[in-house]
Design a protein around this motif. Structure first.
Motif, PDB file in Angstrom:
ATOM      1  N   ALA A  59       0.840  -1.198   0.000  1.00 35.15           N
ATOM      2  CA  ALA A  59       0.000   0.000   0.000  1.00 35.15           C
ATOM      3  C   ALA A  59       0.874   1.246   0.000  1.00 35.15           C
ATOM      4  O   ALA A  59       0.591   2.220  -0.715  1.00 35.15           O
ATOM      5  CB  ALA A  59      -0.927  -0.010   1.209  1.00 35.15           C
ATOM      6  N   ALA A  60       1.945   1.236   0.792  1.00 32.82           N
ATOM      7  CA  ALA A  60       2.871   2.364   0.815  1.00 32.82           C
ATOM      8  C   ALA A  60       3.576   2.530  -0.519  1.00 32.82           C
ATOM      9  O   ALA A  60       3.786   3.660  -0.997  1.00 32.82           O
ATOM     10  CB  ALA A  60       3.885   2.186   1.942  1.00 32.82           C
ATOM     11  N   ALA A  61       3.963   1.421  -1.143  1.00 28.78           N
ATOM     12  CA  ALA A  61       4.615   1.493  -2.456  1.00 28.78           C
ATOM     13  C   ALA A  61       3.666   2.086  -3.498  1.00 28.78           C
ATOM     14  O   ALA A  61       4.079   2.867  -4.363  1.00 28.78           O
ATOM     15  CB  ALA A  61       5.076   0.105  -2.886  1.00 28.78           C
ATOM     16  N   TYR A  62       2.400   1.717  -3.409  1.00 27.00           N
ATOM     17  CA  TYR A  62       1.385   2.246  -4.318  1.00 27.00           C
ATOM     18  C   TYR A  62       1.297   3.769  -4.199  1.00 27.00           C
ATOM     19  O   TYR A  62       1.275   4.483  -5.205  1.00 27.00           O
ATOM     20  CB  TYR A  62       0.039   1.585  -3.988  1.00 27.00           C
ATOM     21  CG  TYR A  62      -1.162   2.175  -4.675  1.00 27.00           C
ATOM     22  CD1 TYR A  62      -1.341   2.052  -6.044  1.00 27.00           C
ATOM     23  CD2 TYR A  62      -2.139   2.851  -3.940  1.00 27.00           C
ATOM     24  CE1 TYR A  62      -2.461   2.587  -6.670  1.00 27.00           C
ATOM     25  CE2 TYR A  62      -3.251   3.382  -4.552  1.00 27.00           C
ATOM     26  CZ  TYR A  62      -3.405   3.250  -5.919  1.00 27.00           C
ATOM     27  OH  TYR A  62      -4.504   3.783  -6.540  1.00 27.00           O
ATOM     28  N   ILE A  63       1.280   4.277  -2.983  1.00 23.09           N
ATOM     29  CA  ILE A  63       1.215   5.721  -2.769  1.00 23.09           C
ATOM     30  C   ILE A  63       2.527   6.390  -3.169  1.00 23.09           C
ATOM     31  O   ILE A  63       2.538   7.456  -3.806  1.00 23.09           O
ATOM     32  CB  ILE A  63       0.870   6.028  -1.301  1.00 23.09           C
ATOM     33  CG1 ILE A  63      -0.544   5.535  -0.977  1.00 23.09           C
ATOM     34  CG2 ILE A  63       1.025   7.509  -1.003  1.00 23.09           C
ATOM     35  CD1 ILE A  63      -1.636   6.103  -1.863  1.00 23.09           C
ATOM     36  N   ALA A  64       3.647   5.784  -2.816  1.00 21.28           N
ATOM     37  CA  ALA A  64       4.947   6.378  -3.122  1.00 21.28           C
ATOM     38  C   ALA A  64       5.138   6.576  -4.622  1.00 21.28           C
ATOM     39  O   ALA A  64       5.761   7.556  -5.054  1.00 21.28           O
ATOM     40  CB  ALA A  64       6.062   5.498  -2.568  1.00 21.28           C
ATOM     41  N   ALA A  65       4.607   5.666  -5.412  1.00 20.59           N
ATOM     42  CA  ALA A  65       4.773   5.745  -6.864  1.00 20.59           C
ATOM     43  C   ALA A  65       3.862   6.791  -7.504  1.00 20.59           C
ATOM     44  O   ALA A  65       4.058   7.146  -8.671  1.00 20.59           O
ATOM     45  CB  ALA A  65       4.502   4.378  -7.492  1.00 20.59           C
ATOM     46  N   LEU A  70       4.881  13.473  -0.211  1.00 18.27           N
ATOM     47  CA  LEU A  70       4.425  12.892   1.052  1.00 18.27           C
ATOM     48  C   LEU A  70       5.361  11.776   1.497  1.00 18.27           C
ATOM     49  O   LEU A  70       5.657  10.850   0.731  1.00 18.27           O
ATOM     50  CB  LEU A  70       3.011  12.352   0.886  1.00 18.27           C
ATOM     51  CG  LEU A  70       2.253  12.000   2.168  1.00 18.27           C
ATOM     52  CD1 LEU A  70       1.965  13.262   2.982  1.00 18.27           C
ATOM     53  CD2 LEU A  70       0.942  11.297   1.821  1.00 18.27           C
ATOM     54  N   ARG A  71       5.807  11.858   2.746  1.00 20.44           N
ATOM     55  CA  ARG A  71       6.689  10.832   3.285  1.00 20.44           C
ATOM     56  C   ARG A  71       5.892   9.714   3.939  1.00 20.44           C
ATOM     57  O   ARG A  71       4.725   9.891   4.285  1.00 20.44           O
ATOM     58  CB  ARG A  71       7.675  11.467   4.274  1.00 20.44           C
ATOM     59  CG  ARG A  71       8.769  12.260   3.564  1.00 20.44           C
ATOM     60  CD  ARG A  71       9.694  12.954   4.545  1.00 20.44           C
ATOM     61  NE  ARG A  71       9.145  14.249   4.939  1.00 20.44           N
ATOM     62  CZ  ARG A  71       9.575  14.930   5.991  1.00 20.44           C
ATOM     63  NH1 ARG A  71      10.493  14.420   6.796  1.00 20.44           N
ATOM     64  NH2 ARG A  71       9.048  16.111   6.276  1.00 20.44           N
ATOM     65  N   LEU A  72       6.529   8.581   4.113  1.00 20.79           N
ATOM     66  CA  LEU A  72       5.855   7.355   4.506  1.00 20.79           C
ATOM     67  C   LEU A  72       6.380   6.847   5.835  1.00 20.79           C
ATOM     68  O   LEU A  72       7.597   6.749   6.036  1.00 20.79           O
ATOM     69  CB  LEU A  72       6.084   6.261   3.447  1.00 20.79           C
ATOM     70  CG  LEU A  72       6.022   6.685   1.983  1.00 20.79           C
ATOM     71  CD1 LEU A  72       6.491   5.544   1.093  1.00 20.79           C
ATOM     72  CD2 LEU A  72       4.613   7.121   1.613  1.00 20.79           C
ATOM     73  N   GLY A  99      13.633   7.971  -1.105  1.00 20.84           N
ATOM     74  CA  GLY A  99      14.150   8.326   0.207  1.00 20.84           C
ATOM     75  C   GLY A  99      13.147   8.948   1.144  1.00 20.84           C
ATOM     76  O   GLY A  99      13.509   9.762   1.996  1.00 20.84           O
ATOM     77  N   ARG A 100      11.879   8.522   1.063  1.00 14.87           N
ATOM     78  CA  ARG A 100      10.837   9.128   1.910  1.00 14.87           C
ATOM     79  C   ARG A 100      10.343   8.185   3.004  1.00 14.87           C
ATOM     80  O   ARG A 100       9.303   8.429   3.609  1.00 14.87           O
ATOM     81  CB  ARG A 100       9.651   9.551   1.037  1.00 14.87           C
ATOM     82  CG  ARG A 100       9.918  10.794   0.208  1.00 14.87           C
ATOM     83  CD  ARG A 100       8.711  11.162  -0.644  1.00 14.87           C
ATOM     84  NE  ARG A 100       8.626  10.371  -1.854  1.00 14.87           N
ATOM     85  CZ  ARG A 100       7.486  10.103  -2.491  1.00 14.87           C
ATOM     86  NH1 ARG A 100       6.335  10.521  -1.991  1.00 14.87           N
ATOM     87  NH2 ARG A 100       7.503   9.401  -3.609  1.00 14.87           N
ATOM     88  N   LEU A 101      11.080   7.125   3.303  1.00 16.07           N
ATOM     89  CA  LEU A 101      10.590   6.096   4.224  1.00 16.07           C
ATOM     90  C   LEU A 101      11.155   6.237   5.633  1.00 16.07           C
ATOM     91  O   LEU A 101      12.335   6.503   5.828  1.00 16.07           O
ATOM     92  CB  LEU A 101      10.969   4.707   3.693  1.00 16.07           C
ATOM     93  CG  LEU A 101      10.589   3.522   4.580  1.00 16.07           C
ATOM     94  CD1 LEU A 101       9.075   3.331   4.613  1.00 16.07           C
ATOM     95  CD2 LEU A 101      11.280   2.246   4.107  1.00 16.07           C
ATOM     96  N   THR A 102      10.270   6.029   6.629  1.00 15.67           N
ATOM     97  CA  THR A 102      10.650   5.743   8.010  1.00 15.67           C
ATOM     98  C   THR A 102       9.909   4.468   8.399  1.00 15.67           C
ATOM     99  O   THR A 102       8.766   4.261   7.979  1.00 15.67           O
ATOM    100  CB  THR A 102      10.254   6.888   8.952  1.00 15.67           C
ATOM    101  OG1 THR A 102      10.945   8.078   8.565  1.00 15.67           O
ATOM    102  CG2 THR A 102      10.606   6.562  10.396  1.00 15.67           C
TER     103      THR A 102
END
Length: 382
Positions: A59-65, A70-72, A99-102
């Motif tokens: 789900a996060a990958a879907y939004i990131a793409a 927006l950071r995750l 580079g938006r992941l925590t």
């Protein structure tokens, strides 16, 4: 220090006040909600974890793409995968997101929920496992040569990843909890320590405990502090309190109809009002039993109505009142403010439009004033 705002990346429109209208993973709604956060001043969103919920990583990958800024914040339970696998998943997601992941590591505070996915360790054992897991993941992210590991919970040989995070030296690590074991683990390993919204005095005590744990672990730095609330805002105080009471009435009505108001963690056949196992929820219940209103705007009946389930204490008032309440926490040393309404989409937009700008402006003023008084003043406060 600039303040940050964390929202929720829900995969459907359900909340404590109403059931979802569609599937558990509603792709269009997930994107619409995330885009609303990006368009209205939020910094990042949390992809939460539940044993039967949609997997947060894809789900996060879907939004990131699909979104650019927006950071995750990805929630992850160590019991669901081996750390070698998880580290590659996180690194790949950091690459997808530029580079938006925590990563938020969840030890697990409910035995029933953990056992749903085969985790039978005790709470203390889970904390020990989480600390070992985080250390392994950090090493995989930052090590270019194969290495062996012989630990209490994990053993492997000659492992090296071929995918590394964009962020250097590594993505951030987030952690939460309100027990001494949680303070010890998070104080040692976390870049961000997460707390549920409590009265200012109790929050200050928890911040002190986290900082003491970090010092005991030999750290020269301290984790940043995040605190989470359920804001209920309206144009006037009277309308805000009317909205707050409607919200609690809706939660109670769902419970009276036998509907679970905390679907991700509600054990089948176990009353939702049963005493929770985790210390954080017990603290919320204790605070609610001691009083309904605290400080400037903190209101506890929302937490009481859900049995202290997760982030459940409200901040009630006009945007100006809620913003000032959040600034009180900022002045304690909190610089990541987590907020989630009950109408997930509408409340994210309203909060972004009416509360976030006030807080950002006031934080900038505070920081400028402190900087003018000298760096030692700023360091003492933050």
């Amino acid at each position: 220090m600039p303040v940050e705002f964390l929202g929720i990346a829900a995969t459907n429109d359900g909340s404590e006040t109403g059931p979802r209208s569609g599937a558990a993973f509603d792709k269009e709604y997930t994107l619409r909600l995330a885009r609303a956060h990006e368009d209205h001043g939020w910094d990042r969103v949390l992809f939460a974890y539940g044993s039967g919920s949609p997997d947060p990583a894809p789900a996060a990958a879907y939004i990131a793409a699909r979104l650019d800024r927006l950071r995750l914040l990805l929630a992850h339970r160590p019991n669901v995968s081996y750390p070698t696998y998880a580290a590659k998943t996180f690194a790949t997601l950091d690459q997808i997101s530029d580079g938006r992941l925590t990563v938020h590591f969840i030890t697990g505070g409910n035995d029933h929920e953990q056992r749903r996915e085969g985790d039978t360790l005790s709470k203390d054992e889970r904390y020990a496992r989480t600390r070992e897991y985080i250390r392994i993941v950090k090493k995989i992210w930052t090590t270019q040569e194969p290495f062996d590991h012989e630990g209490e919970h994990y053993r492997f040989h000659d492992f090296v990843s071929d995918v590394f995070p964009v962020q250097q030296p590594r993505p951030g690590v987030s952690f939460g909890g309100s027990s001494p074991a949680a303070y010890a683990a998070g104080g040692a390993e976390a870049d961000v320590y997460c707390l549920w919204g409590e009265p200012l005095e109790r929050t200050a005590e928890q911040i002190a405990a986290v900082r003491a744990a970090a010092a005991a672990a030999g750290r020269s730095d301290v984790p940043r502090i995040q605190v989470a609330f359920r804001p209920i805002i309206a144009p006037t105080e009277e309308l805000a309190w009317e909205k707050a009471h409607r919200t609690v009435d809706a939660i109670r009505a769902r419970k009276e109809r036998g509907e679970a108001t905390n679907v991700r963690h509600h054990p089948r056949g176990v009353p939702e009002a049963a005493s929770p196992q985790n210390v954080g929820s017990k603290r919320l219940i204790s605070i609610a039993e001691a009083g309904e209103r605290y400080d400037r705007a903190l209101w506890t009946p929302t937490a009481a109505a859900t049995g202290g389930a997760g982030n459940s204490n409200a901040l009630v008032g006009t945007p100006e009142t809620v913003a000032q309440a959040l600034l009180d926490y900022y002045d304690l040393g909190v610089d990541i403010l987590s907020a989630r309404g009950y109408d997930l989409l509408g409340d994210a937009i309203d909060f972004g439009r009416h509360v976030i700008p006030i807080v950002r402006e006031e934080v900038a003023k505070r920081d400028a004033e402190r900087a003018a008084r000298g760096p030692q003043t700023l360091a003492a406060v933050r």
